[in-house]
Design a protein around this motif. Structure first.
Motif, PDB file in Angstrom:
ATOM      1  N   ILE A  77       0.842  -1.199   0.000  1.00  0.00           N
ATOM      2  CA  ILE A  77       0.000   0.000   0.000  1.00  0.00           C
ATOM      3  C   ILE A  77       0.876   1.246   0.000  1.00  0.00           C
ATOM      4  O   ILE A  77       1.782   1.384   0.832  1.00  0.00           O
ATOM      5  N   HIS A  78       0.613   2.123  -0.941  1.00  0.00           N
ATOM      6  CA  HIS A  78       1.331   3.395  -1.045  1.00  0.00           C
ATOM      7  C   HIS A  78       0.359   4.523  -1.334  1.00  0.00           C
ATOM      8  O   HIS A  78      -0.817   4.280  -1.563  1.00  0.00           O
ATOM      9  N   ARG A  79       0.885   5.752  -1.275  1.00  0.00           N
ATOM     10  CA  ARG A  79       0.128   6.880  -1.791  1.00  0.00           C
ATOM     11  C   ARG A  79       1.004   7.535  -2.840  1.00  0.00           C
ATOM     12  O   ARG A  79       2.218   7.591  -2.714  1.00  0.00           O
ATOM     13  N   ASN A  80       0.386   8.037  -3.864  1.00  0.00           N
ATOM     14  CA  ASN A  80       1.086   8.606  -4.999  1.00  0.00           C
ATOM     15  C   ASN A  80       1.470  10.062  -4.745  1.00  0.00           C
ATOM     16  O   ASN A  80       0.961  10.674  -3.805  1.00  0.00           O
ATOM     17  N   GLU A  87      -2.508  18.733  -9.053  1.00  0.00           N
ATOM     18  CA  GLU A  87      -2.582  18.653 -10.511  1.00  0.00           C
ATOM     19  C   GLU A  87      -3.246  17.348 -10.927  1.00  0.00           C
ATOM     20  O   GLU A  87      -3.992  17.310 -11.896  1.00  0.00           O
ATOM     21  N   VAL A  88      -2.938  16.280 -10.221  1.00  0.00           N
ATOM     22  CA  VAL A  88      -3.439  14.964 -10.595  1.00  0.00           C
ATOM     23  C   VAL A  88      -4.090  14.317  -9.382  1.00  0.00           C
ATOM     24  O   VAL A  88      -3.652  14.520  -8.253  1.00  0.00           O
ATOM     25  N   SER A  89      -5.128  13.540  -9.636  1.00  0.00           N
ATOM     26  CA  SER A  89      -5.731  12.768  -8.548  1.00  0.00           C
ATOM     27  C   SER A  89      -6.216  11.436  -9.094  1.00  0.00           C
ATOM     28  O   SER A  89      -6.375  11.261 -10.306  1.00  0.00           O
ATOM     29  N   GLY A  90      -6.408  10.497  -8.177  1.00  0.00           N
ATOM     30  CA  GLY A  90      -6.916   9.184  -8.586  1.00  0.00           C
ATOM     31  C   GLY A  90      -6.064   8.037  -8.078  1.00  0.00           C
ATOM     32  O   GLY A  90      -5.002   8.238  -7.485  1.00  0.00           O
ATOM     33  N   VAL A  91      -6.558   6.836  -8.305  1.00  0.00           N
ATOM     34  CA  VAL A  91      -5.824   5.648  -7.872  1.00  0.00           C
ATOM     35  C   VAL A  91      -5.220   4.921  -9.066  1.00  0.00           C
ATOM     36  O   VAL A  91      -5.770   4.929 -10.164  1.00  0.00           O
ATOM     37  N   GLU A  92      -4.088   4.293  -8.826  1.00  0.00           N
ATOM     38  CA  GLU A  92      -3.535   3.403  -9.833  1.00  0.00           C
ATOM     39  C   GLU A  92      -2.843   2.251  -9.128  1.00  0.00           C
ATOM     40  O   GLU A  92      -2.447   2.363  -7.965  1.00  0.00           O
ATOM     41  N   SER A  93      -2.749   1.125  -9.812  1.00  0.00           N
ATOM     42  CA  SER A  93      -2.081  -0.030  -9.238  1.00  0.00           C
ATOM     43  C   SER A  93      -0.931  -0.423 -10.144  1.00  0.00           C
ATOM     44  O   SER A  93      -1.006  -0.300 -11.363  1.00  0.00           O
ATOM     45  N   LEU A  94       0.138  -0.882  -9.497  1.00  0.00           N
ATOM     46  CA  LEU A  94       1.340  -1.239 -10.247  1.00  0.00           C
ATOM     47  C   LEU A  94       1.611  -2.735 -10.102  1.00  0.00           C
ATOM     48  O   LEU A  94       1.459  -3.297  -9.011  1.00  0.00           O
ATOM     49  N   VAL A  95       1.999  -3.359 -11.216  1.00  0.00           N
ATOM     50  CA  VAL A  95       2.342  -4.783 -11.200  1.00  0.00           C
ATOM     51  C   VAL A  95       3.621  -4.981 -12.022  1.00  0.00           C
ATOM     52  O   VAL A  95       4.007  -4.101 -12.795  1.00  0.00           O
ATOM     53  N   TYR A  96       4.240  -6.120 -11.830  1.00  0.00           N
ATOM     54  CA  TYR A  96       5.502  -6.391 -12.539  1.00  0.00           C
ATOM     55  C   TYR A  96       5.288  -6.395 -14.054  1.00  0.00           C
ATOM     56  O   TYR A  96       6.025  -5.776 -14.817  1.00  0.00           O
ATOM     57  N   ASP A  97       4.265  -7.151 -14.492  1.00  0.00           N
ATOM     58  CA  ASP A  97       3.875  -7.069 -15.903  1.00  0.00           C
ATOM     59  C   ASP A  97       2.363  -7.266 -16.001  1.00  0.00           C
ATOM     60  O   ASP A  97       1.723  -7.684 -15.049  1.00  0.00           O
ATOM     61  N   LEU A  98       1.822  -6.925 -17.153  1.00  0.00           N
ATOM     62  CA  LEU A  98       0.367  -6.921 -17.286  1.00  0.00           C
ATOM     63  C   LEU A  98      -0.160  -8.305 -17.633  1.00  0.00           C
ATOM     64  O   LEU A  98      -0.639  -8.553 -18.747  1.00  0.00           O
ATOM     65  N   THR A 135       9.673 -10.263  -5.309  1.00  0.00           N
ATOM     66  CA  THR A 135       8.735 -11.163  -4.636  1.00  0.00           C
ATOM     67  C   THR A 135       8.448 -12.344  -5.552  1.00  0.00           C
ATOM     68  O   THR A 135       8.337 -12.185  -6.765  1.00  0.00           O
ATOM     69  N   LYS A 136       8.350 -13.541  -4.940  1.00  0.00           N
ATOM     70  CA  LYS A 136       8.131 -14.748  -5.740  1.00  0.00           C
ATOM     71  C   LYS A 136       6.651 -14.981  -6.028  1.00  0.00           C
ATOM     72  O   LYS A 136       6.298 -15.756  -6.903  1.00  0.00           O
ATOM     73  N   MET A 137       5.786 -14.352  -5.213  1.00  0.00           N
ATOM     74  CA  MET A 137       4.346 -14.538  -5.377  1.00  0.00           C
ATOM     75  C   MET A 137       3.786 -13.368  -6.182  1.00  0.00           C
ATOM     76  O   MET A 137       4.469 -12.365  -6.349  1.00  0.00           O
ATOM     77  N   PRO A 138       2.546 -13.504  -6.687  1.00  0.00           N
ATOM     78  CA  PRO A 138       1.938 -12.351  -7.357  1.00  0.00           C
ATOM     79  C   PRO A 138       1.954 -11.147  -6.415  1.00  0.00           C
ATOM     80  O   PRO A 138       1.700 -11.293  -5.216  1.00  0.00           O
ATOM     81  N   ALA A 139       2.280  -9.988  -6.958  1.00  0.00           N
ATOM     82  CA  ALA A 139       2.406  -8.790  -6.131  1.00  0.00           C
ATOM     83  C   ALA A 139       1.719  -7.603  -6.794  1.00  0.00           C
ATOM     84  O   ALA A 139       1.832  -7.405  -8.008  1.00  0.00           O
ATOM     85  N   VAL A 140       1.020  -6.832  -5.991  1.00  0.00           N
ATOM     86  CA  VAL A 140       0.337  -5.635  -6.488  1.00  0.00           C
ATOM     87  C   VAL A 140       0.682  -4.474  -5.570  1.00  0.00           C
ATOM     88  O   VAL A 140       0.634  -4.615  -4.345  1.00  0.00           O
ATOM     89  N   LEU A 141       1.051  -3.351  -6.150  1.00  0.00           N
ATOM     90  CA  LEU A 141       1.300  -2.146  -5.370  1.00  0.00           C
ATOM     91  C   LEU A 141       0.168  -1.163  -5.660  1.00  0.00           C
ATOM     92  O   LEU A 141      -0.046  -0.782  -6.805  1.00  0.00           O
ATOM     93  N   VAL A 142      -0.553  -0.809  -4.599  1.00  0.00           N
ATOM     94  CA  VAL A 142      -1.713   0.074  -4.758  1.00  0.00           C
ATOM     95  C   VAL A 142      -1.323   1.494  -4.376  1.00  0.00           C
ATOM     96  O   VAL A 142      -0.868   1.735  -3.254  1.00  0.00           O
ATOM     97  N   GLU A 143      -1.499   2.417  -5.288  1.00  0.00           N
ATOM     98  CA  GLU A 143      -1.295   3.831  -4.988  1.00  0.00           C
ATOM     99  C   GLU A 143      -2.667   4.406  -4.671  1.00  0.00           C
ATOM    100  O   GLU A 143      -3.453   4.724  -5.572  1.00  0.00           O
ATOM    101  N   ALA A 144      -2.968   4.510  -3.370  1.00  0.00           N
ATOM    102  CA  ALA A 144      -4.314   4.888  -2.938  1.00  0.00           C
ATOM    103  C   ALA A 144      -4.483   6.403  -2.933  1.00  0.00           C
ATOM    104  O   ALA A 144      -4.549   7.047  -1.894  1.00  0.00           O
TER     105      ALA A 144
END
Ligand SMILES: [Zn+2]
Length: 268
Positions: A77-80, A87-98, A135-144
């Motif tokens: 969990i992060h904040r952007n 200037e910018v607002s909203g959420v985005e999520s980051l992953v190693y690849d799509l 990380t060896k498992m699926p990983a998601v980084l959330v920019e809340a």
């Protein structure tokens, strides 16, 4: 073994993350990661945390911790922040690849967060972020949301519980859809008691002191294909119909009996 998730609060300790008007990313991420973890735990998932207090660890240490724990999923969990304030607002999520489960989870989280009021900036591939790469498992980084957006901060503070729930739901819905986690009922509502403690419901059509009256009624009911029988006790012969595991089933039988002209009560 229950499915396990490593909840990671971005930054911490001497690394505040992004800072805006005295607000530090590390505090928001800790609070939110703990809240999401609590909901996941309530739903039967095993939850571990890279940190539960304000301590510093490198992203590499966090990834190694997750690998050592054998967690099935890593959620950071992060904040952007954006170079220019507001200037910018909203959420985005980051992953190693799509691809794969992580993409599905990332998309589901963004969609859920959009229902709380955030703009959905989508999912982005970030192959060089250490916690996603190591990380060896699926990983998601959330920019809340953006910490240097007053609108996002207002949303974050006013709808904090809904935001935590949205992230948890995005994760859980995807895991359930993929058969990785079983759907559990929330807050014990409609929870089934163990087999031997389950009450049985019977529909009672009459109670008589006289065995003759009871037998007549039972026979009458049997002739109409109702599964009737007599139970004796306390000086009464009770004519009852069926044994049901749920009140609804008993009520259905009661309806049939009433239609056939028999006043009844449900007993258990
Ligand atoms: Zn961050």
């Amino acid at each position: 073994m229950p499915y396990s998730i490593m909840m990671d609060s971005g930054h911490g300790g001497r690394d505040p993350g992004a800072v805006y008007k005295g607000r530090q990313e590390k505090d928001d991420t800790l609070r939110l990661a703990l809240a999401v973890g609590e909901i996941l735990q309530e739903r039967g998932v095993d939850v571990e945390y890279t940190r539960t207090t304000d301590i510093y660890e490198t992203p590499y240490e966090k990834a190694m911790e997750a690998n050592a724990s054998g967690a099935d999923l890593f959620i950071s969990i992060h904040r952007n922040s954006f170079p220019a304030d507001n200037e910018v607002s909203g959420v985005e999520s980051l992953v190693y690849d799509l691809s794969g489960l992580k993409l599905e989870i990332a998309e589901a989280i963004d969609e859920e967060l959009a229902t709380v009021g955030f703009a959905d900036l989508g999912v982005e591939a970030r192959p060089n972020l250490v916690v996603l790469k190591r990380t060896k498992m699926p990983a998601v980084l959330v920019e809340a949301g953006f910490i240097n957006s007053d609108a996002d901060n207002a949303l974050f503070d006013q709808n904090f519980d809904d935001i935590a729930l949205a992230i948890a739901e995005g994760i859980l819905d995807t895991l359930i859809r993929n058969g990785l986690v079983e759907e559990t009922r929330v807050n014990g509502e409609e929870e089934e008691p163990p087999e031997n403690a389950r009450p049985l419901y019977r529909v009672q059509a009459g109670a008589f002191r006289s065995g003759a009256y009871a037998q007549r009624l039972r026979n009458e009911l049997l002739e109409q294909d109702f599964p009737a029988y007599i139970r004796e006790g306390d000086g009464f012969q009770r004519v009852q119909v069926g044994e049901f595991g749920t009140l609804d089933q008993a009520a259905e039988m009661e309806k049939r009996l009433k239609r056939a002209g028999y006043p009844t009560v449900i007993v258990s």
